[in-house]
Design a protein around this motif. Structure first.
Motif, mmCIF file in Angstrom:
data_model
loop_
_atom_site.group_PDB
_atom_site.id
_atom_site.type_symbol
_atom_site.label_atom_id
_atom_site.label_comp_id
_atom_site.label_asym_id
_atom_site.label_seq_id
_atom_site.Cartn_x
_atom_site.Cartn_y
_atom_site.Cartn_z
ATOM 1 N N VAL A 104 1.386 8.081 2.010
ATOM 2 C CA VAL A 104 2.153 6.964 2.565
ATOM 3 C C VAL A 104 2.593 6.014 1.466
ATOM 4 N N ILE A 105 1.689 5.686 0.539
ATOM 5 C CA ILE A 105 2.021 4.772 -0.550
ATOM 6 C C ILE A 105 3.063 5.396 -1.470
ATOM 7 N N SER A 106 2.953 6.692 -1.735
ATOM 8 C CA SER A 106 3.950 7.354 -2.578
ATOM 9 C C SER A 106 5.330 7.320 -1.935
ATOM 10 N N SER A 107 5.386 7.507 -0.630
ATOM 11 C CA SER A 107 6.674 7.443 0.062
ATOM 12 C C SER A 107 7.264 6.040 0.010
ATOM 13 N N LEU A 108 6.423 5.038 0.185
ATOM 14 C CA LEU A 108 6.929 3.660 0.125
ATOM 15 C C LEU A 108 7.374 3.290 -1.291
ATOM 16 N N GLU A 109 6.688 3.785 -2.309
ATOM 17 C CA GLU A 109 7.111 3.510 -3.679
ATOM 18 C C GLU A 109 8.471 4.121 -3.977
ATOM 19 N N CYS A 110 8.709 5.326 -3.485
ATOM 20 C CA CYS A 110 10.031 5.933 -3.689
ATOM 21 C C CYS A 110 11.102 5.216 -2.892
ATOM 22 N N LEU A 111 10.757 4.759 -1.706
ATOM 23 C CA LEU A 111 11.748 4.100 -0.852
ATOM 24 C C LEU A 111 12.092 2.712 -1.366
ATOM 25 N N ARG A 112 11.091 1.929 -1.738
ATOM 26 C CA ARG A 112 11.318 0.542 -2.167
ATOM 27 C C ARG A 112 11.472 0.393 -3.672
ATOM 28 N N ASP A 113 11.186 1.444 -4.428
ATOM 29 C CA ASP A 113 11.306 1.411 -5.889
ATOM 30 C C ASP A 113 10.425 0.308 -6.475
ATOM 31 N N VAL A 114 9.204 0.225 -6.011
ATOM 32 C CA VAL A 114 8.227 -0.722 -6.536
ATOM 33 C C VAL A 114 6.936 0.039 -6.800
ATOM 34 N N THR A 115 6.059 -0.563 -7.575
ATOM 35 C CA THR A 115 4.774 0.042 -7.908
ATOM 36 C C THR A 115 3.678 -0.671 -7.144
ATOM 37 N N PHE A 116 2.989 0.049 -6.289
ATOM 38 C CA PHE A 116 1.908 -0.508 -5.495
ATOM 39 C C PHE A 116 0.606 -0.468 -6.297
ATOM 40 N N PRO A 117 -0.415 -1.213 -5.858
ATOM 41 C CA PRO A 117 -1.728 -1.114 -6.523
ATOM 42 C C PRO A 117 -2.327 0.282 -6.387
ATOM 43 N N LEU A 118 -3.513 0.447 -6.948
ATOM 44 C CA LEU A 118 -4.164 1.750 -6.918
ATOM 45 C C LEU A 118 -4.375 2.224 -5.487
ATOM 46 N N ARG A 119 -4.310 3.543 -5.309
ATOM 47 C CA ARG A 119 -4.486 4.116 -3.961
ATOM 48 C C ARG A 119 -5.870 3.813 -3.404
#
Length: 707
Positions: A596-611
């Protein structure tokens, strides 16, 4: 070739070196110069509206060729105003059938086969018939016998002219309506070559060139990606998209969201207001005096004053900046500290002051008492360790002192004093008065010798992170008082704009929940100013979190209010309730948190914290949420709802009894599963207060319960 005819999709234009360092459009002289990105977009508009003909683009010309915009023909150079007429002209125009742009009456070219008398009579009596300027007549020679007399030669020549060219050598015809001819032909009458034996017979043939293939312009606009939301759109629309969707709009000043302020001069209605909402900023002075004979409402910041003057000139008399609008929610009045002369004498003895500075400070104090205003007031609008702010009275008004008070700041870490009236590290009377005030409040700040190791002092801010005993109390408090309901209200899980989330998170508790009675908690203290809120639309950074501490039992309280649509995990990472519910539904549909986090990072082009951090934050949310289980076991209770042996057969293994450890004497082998799962949930909650986990070697509540 004319400058309005582009041979490329985007012609090369050099930068201007005479009047500016930008770019001028070669076919729009009335427009100003552009920077290069805007100039490229301007040329794209020209090419988009151009006529594509063969390998070139005919753009509309706005030069001084004609009074209005027009097109230039690349074959004959003719100018046409309308686009439709230009397209028809290009179909019928060819290089062999072109005349100059200014068509002249047809003249008969002298030849040895014509007599001078016949030429004179024909030129004086003949009037050319009205013919369209682009009629094409070609002569095909044929051998005809001629007589040796020039007079006899003129008769067959005149008889052989075509019906169109015959009026050139005959008498004028009777007046009649002229026959309309198509406007896309040209009349060409080349002279006949001289010959002594044969005279070429002139015949007229109407030749219409075949229509040429029109090329449809296929100029694909440049597509770019928005740097904020990763939306693909036209390059020329990016500035307007950012202005509409991503420009931070200031919130209205309300009772829940306003700048903190405190009254420093009740006589003149002068307040000290925070300059910004985020981080540390030197407070500014604002006056809101609406009583007495003279009313005055003003902010000392120059940009606020200029904005107010502009609004007044526009008729908006009641428009004020956010500093003044926040004063209506101010309820605090600072108490003036009575500065003692003995304290000033002690500073002189310590050689921090001189006698001249002492006399000047006492003079300022006498003047302030005579005008009934406080001399020096400490301003403490935000809990920042090592920074002190003082509002000092200054009777003389200047450009840096518009309201009669100055703000002096002291940074204990750098040991620097700053005042607007002088440069840094230059002494002034305002700094001396502030030092007088600070020395009376806490003389230990001015001590330079190191503290004795036998009497260590507790460093400021040591109450957070809490100790192990405080963590147990805080976990029990959160588990019993801050649990989320089983069904979360829909208005808290709906999509929200980034600007709708709070950026300063203060605990709502005002009294201690452990101490008997109503023990008031201390002021909010800052934990961090670099917190992050994880949402479905991206990450909100620079979030400030605070805590409160009980002065008696030292119990700490942090922000944990789910009614604001947020879930606080470890004071540095917060999840929106929409994100939490989305992760729950994803796991129920067999989609892991990392995917889910990987999909959101590709969609929003941002880097989330650690999984792992987000996974622990989600488990923290589930541990604080009430659940209703529909399936339960008579022996195991309702945790877990069910176990299928076929799905858990990989967890079955052989173990000899000799390898197992004997249970302790006080362990009877009975386990209360409700208490067991309560400890599991409390362990998940405790992960928000310590970076260590049971996998790091620390003791787990599961192990403590099994002993």
């Amino acid at each position: 070739m004319h400058v309005s005819i582009f041979t490329e999709v985007r012609p090369k234009v050099k930068c201007c070196t005479t009047c500016c360092k930008q770019y001028h459009c070669p076919i729009c002289p009335k427009l100003k110069s552009f920077p290069f990105p805007k100039f490229e977009r301007h040329l794209d508009v020209h090419v988009k509206n151009a006529i594509a003909f063969k390998d070139v683009f005919l753009c509309r010309c706005s030069l001084q060729c004609r009074d209005v915009g027009h097109f230039h023909c690349p074959l004959c150079g003719r100018t046409v105003i309308r686009r439709v007429d230009m397209e028809v002209h290009l179909k019928l125009c060819s290089p062999s059938s072109c005349l100059p742009t200014s068509a002249k009456p047809i003249q008969v070219i002298p030849s040895p086969y014509f007599s001078a008398a016949s030429l004179a009579s024909s030129s004086s009596t003949a009037a050319p018939a009205p013919v369209a300027p682009s009629l094409s007549l070609k002569k095909e020679p044929s051998p005809v016998a001629i007589s040796p007399s020039p007079k006899a030669a003129s008769a067959p020549l005149a008889s052989s002219l075509s019906p169109v060219a015959a009026p050139l050598a005959s008498s004028p015809p009777p007046k009649a309506a002229p026959v309309p001819v198509a406007p896309s032909f040209s009349l060409v009458s080349p002279p006949s070559p001289p010959s002594t034996t044969l005279l070429p017979q002139v015949t007229s043939t109407l030749v219409i060139p075949e229509p040429q293939d029109m090329i449809t312009p296929k100029v694909r606009p440049k597509m770019v990606k928005c740097p904020h939301c990763s939306l693909i759109l036209h390059q020329k629309n990016v500035p307007k998209h950012i202005q509409r969707k991503h420009t931070e709009q200031k919130k209205d000043v309300t009772a829940q969201d306003h700048l903190k302020s405190v009254c420093v001069d009740a006589t003149n209605g002068i307040y000290a207001v925070k300059k910004t909402k985020h981080g540390f900023s030197v407070p500014v002075h604002a006056q809101n005096k609406t009583w007495g004979h003279v009313h005055k409402v003003e902010c000392e910041l120059e940009e606020c004053r200029q904005s107010h003057l502009t609004a007044v000139r526009s008729g908006l008399l009641s428009k004020h900046c956010e500093h003044i609008r926040s004063l209506q929610y101010c309820t605090d009045i600072t108490q003036e500290e009575c500065l003692q002369e003995e304290t000033l004498t002690a500073l002189v003895k310590l050689q921090l002051f001189g006698e001249a500075k002492k006399a000047n400070c006492l003079k300022r104090q006498s003047h302030a008492q005579a005008t009934h205003v406080p001399l020096c007031v400490q301003v403490n609008l935000q809990e920042t360790q090592g920074r002190f702010c003082f509002s000092v009275h200054e009777p003389k008004l200047n450009h840096y002192n518009r309201l009669g008070r100055l703000m002096v700041t002291y940074n204990q870490t750098e040991n620097t004093w700053r005042c607007l009236c002088v440069k840094p590290r230059v002494p002034c009377v305002h700094k001396n008065i502030s030092q007088w005030h600070l020395f009376q409040l806490d003389p230990s700040i001015f001590k330079t010798e190191a503290a004795s190791p036998s009497t260590p002092e507790e460093p400021p801010g040591s109450a957070y992170p809490p100790s192990e005993q405080q963590v147990k109390q805080l976990v029990q408090y959160l588990y019993s008082h801050k649990r989320l309901p089983e069904t979360i209200p829909e208005d808290l899980t709906k999509p929200r704009a980034v600007t709708d989330f709070l950026t300063e998170l203060h605990p709502k508790e005002t009294t201690c929940a452990v101490c008997p009675g109503s023990v008031q908690l201390g002021h909010s203290s800052n934990i961090t100013q670099e917190g992050k809120i994880i949402t479905m639309n991206g990450i909100i950074e620079n979030v400030s979190t605070y805590y409160k501490c009980c002065p008696h039992c030292k119990m700490v309280f942090r922000y944990q209010e789910w009614t604001d649509g947020l879930h606080n995990f470890n004071d540095h990472v917060m999840l929106s309730l929409e994100m939490c519910v989305f992760l729950r539904h994803s796991l129920q549909n067999r989609v892991s948190v990392s995917e889910v986090i990987s999909s959101l990072e590709c969609l929003r082009d941002v880097t989330f914290p650690l999984r792992d951090t987000i996974l622990h934050a989600y488990c923290h949310f589930e541990a604080l949420t009430g659940h209703d289980y529909s399936v339960s076991c008579v022996r195991c209770g309702y945790h877990p709802p069910g176990v299928v042996m076929d799905l858990h057969k990989k967890g079955v293994f052989n173990l000899s009894m000799g390898d197992t450890e004997e249970a302790s004497g006080d362990n009877c082998g009975k386990v209360v599963f409700e208490n067991f799962w309560d400890l599991v949930q409390q362990e998940m909650i405790a992960r928000g207060f310590s970076p260590t986990h049971p996998s790091d070697g620390t003791e787990s509540p599961l192990e403590r319960h099994s002993d």
